[in-house]
Each structure stands twice: as C-alpha cells, then as structure tokens.
Write a protein that holds these residues in place. Structure first.
Motif, mmCIF file in Angstrom:
data_model
loop_
_atom_site.group_PDB
_atom_site.id
_atom_site.type_symbol
_atom_site.label_atom_id
_atom_site.label_comp_id
_atom_site.label_asym_id
_atom_site.label_seq_id
_atom_site.Cartn_x
_atom_site.Cartn_y
_atom_site.Cartn_z
ATOM 1 N N ALA A 171 -8.245 -1.275 -4.505
ATOM 2 C CA ALA A 171 -8.023 -2.687 -4.164
ATOM 3 C C ALA A 171 -7.659 -2.844 -2.694
ATOM 4 O O ALA A 171 -8.209 -3.708 -1.996
ATOM 5 N N ASP A 172 -6.741 -2.022 -2.207
ATOM 6 C CA ASP A 172 -6.342 -2.101 -0.801
ATOM 7 C C ASP A 172 -7.517 -1.835 0.129
ATOM 8 O O ASP A 172 -7.665 -2.500 1.162
ATOM 9 N N GLY A 211 -3.562 -3.778 -10.719
ATOM 10 C CA GLY A 211 -2.394 -2.976 -10.379
ATOM 11 C C GLY A 211 -2.288 -2.713 -8.888
ATOM 12 O O GLY A 211 -3.291 -2.649 -8.182
ATOM 13 N N ASN A 212 -1.055 -2.552 -8.424
ATOM 14 C CA ASN A 212 -0.830 -2.202 -7.021
ATOM 15 C C ASN A 212 -0.434 -0.741 -6.878
ATOM 16 O O ASN A 212 0.014 -0.320 -5.826
ATOM 17 N N VAL A 213 -0.618 0.022 -7.948
ATOM 18 C CA VAL A 213 -0.208 1.428 -7.984
ATOM 19 C C VAL A 213 -1.410 2.323 -8.287
ATOM 20 O O VAL A 213 -2.436 1.861 -8.769
ATOM 21 N N HIS A 217 -0.812 -6.613 -8.169
ATOM 22 C CA HIS A 217 -1.179 -6.631 -6.750
ATOM 23 C C HIS A 217 -1.230 -8.082 -6.294
ATOM 24 O O HIS A 217 -2.130 -8.835 -6.677
ATOM 25 N N GLN A 218 -0.292 -8.478 -5.485
ATOM 26 C CA GLN A 218 -0.188 -9.874 -5.052
ATOM 27 C C GLN A 218 -1.206 -10.239 -3.977
ATOM 28 O O GLN A 218 -1.348 -11.409 -3.632
ATOM 29 N N GLY A 219 -1.936 -9.261 -3.463
ATOM 30 C CA GLY A 219 -2.917 -9.537 -2.419
ATOM 31 C C GLY A 219 -4.308 -9.839 -2.936
ATOM 32 O O GLY A 219 -5.224 -10.069 -2.142
ATOM 33 N N CYS A 220 -4.497 -9.832 -4.254
ATOM 34 C CA CYS A 220 -5.825 -10.082 -4.817
ATOM 35 C C CYS A 220 -6.373 -11.427 -4.357
ATOM 36 O O CYS A 220 -5.627 -12.392 -4.204
#
Length: 190
Positions: free
Chosen positions: A50-51, A41-43, A75-78
């Motif tokens: 993750a960030d 998740g990006n939230v 999360h597209q940055g994984c």
C-alpha cells in the motif's frame, strides 16, 4: 484489468525478500497504471504494498472490518477506506472490486482468500484471473499438495489449470492480462 486485489500477510515474514517482492509487485502495477484493492492494513506486507502504491500517487482501496479499525491496524492513507462489519463482508467486497487476484506470501487469512476465489471461479460466481505470487518458492509445497489433490480425484485438473503461478511480477501480470475465463461444465474426474 485496472484494479488488482492483492491478498498478503499482515506480517513481513522472516526473510526480507518478501517485503522486497511486495515492492516489486507494486512497481509493476504502477508501471501498468493499476490500482490496488486490499485488506486495508498498515502492517506487514499489506502496509508495504500500500505504501509503495500510495507513494507513486496510485489509487489504493482498502476494505477492513470495524474490529480491526478498533485495534488501529487500518491504513489511514488509503485513497478510499471502506469499513465493513465482518470479515465475510470484507472478502466479498474485495472479490467484487478486483478485476483479478494475486495471493502473495501470507498466513491463514491469505490461504482462506485464495481458496475462496478458487471456489467462486469454479462455481461460476466470478470469472477472474487468480494468481499465486510464488516468491522464494513460498507456495511450492501448496502447489505440490494441490497437484496431489488433483491426482487423488478431489480437485479437478481443469480448475487447477486456471491458477496462474509465477515468481516474477512481470510474468504474473502478463499471464493475468491474457486470462480467458473458461466455464467448465463438468467437474467429473476422468
């Protein structure tokens, strides 16, 4: 332990201490050169940890069902983003890929993941450390309930003793690093 599966909220919670604790856990994982396995998740707290890991150049393995990708929470940055069909597939892959598990504050999904890993350890499908990151006493009432369940004969004290509990990420990861899998032959109440 090189890859830690972290279960945590898709929300940040009302108290900023939870997001700060996610950053603290990431900082300690970075210091130990660990990678993150998580729900992609990006939230919420998922996005925070993750960030933090990604900003330090560490590997982040996200696993997410297509349904959640469709509503734009992936999360597209994984480092690696694995899209699966179902939540069941997601949970099993997260269990396979992690060398140990940490349940941070979270909601019903986090609880489900916590109890599934407890069950897999009990039944011997896996033998990996499982920890509660008890930020701000978040899990105090759950810990009390688990102890009550053991006292009432529905949860075996031997299984409960395998659950690592700490409010400090250094202590938590130290305890996980010395975890010795224990096969418990009998789950009888004594």
């Amino acid at each position: 332990m090189k890859k830690i599966t972290v279960y945590c909220g898709s929300n940040k919670g009302k108290n900023p201490i939870y997001a700060s604790a996610a950053q603290d856990l990431a900082t300690e994982m970075i210091r130990r050169d660990m990678a993150l396995v998580y729900g992609a998740g990006n939230v919420g707290l998922m996005g925070v940890i993750a960030d933090s890991m990604l900003s330090a150049g560490k590997e982040v393995y996200g696993i997410i069902p297509q349904k959640l990708v469709d509503i734009e929470v992936a999360h597209q940055g994984c480092t690696e983003l694995t899209v699966v069909e179902t939540m069941r597939d997601r949970k099993w892959l997260m269990a396979e890929r992690g060398d140990g598990f940490i349940a941070m504050p979270g909601g019903i999904g986090t609880f489900e993941e916590l109890f599934e890993i407890m069950t897999l350890n009990q039944l011997g499908y896996i033998q990996k450390p499982l920890a509660l990151y008890n930020v701000n006493g978040y899990y105090d009432k759950l810990i009390d309930f688990l102890q009550h369940s053991a006292e009432q004969g529905f949860l075996h004290q031997a299984q409960l003793n395998l659950l690592i509990i700490a409010s400090d990420p250094i202590v938590l990861l130290d305890k996980m690093s010395v975890f010795k899998p224990k096969h418990i032959d009998k789950w009888e109440v004594k």
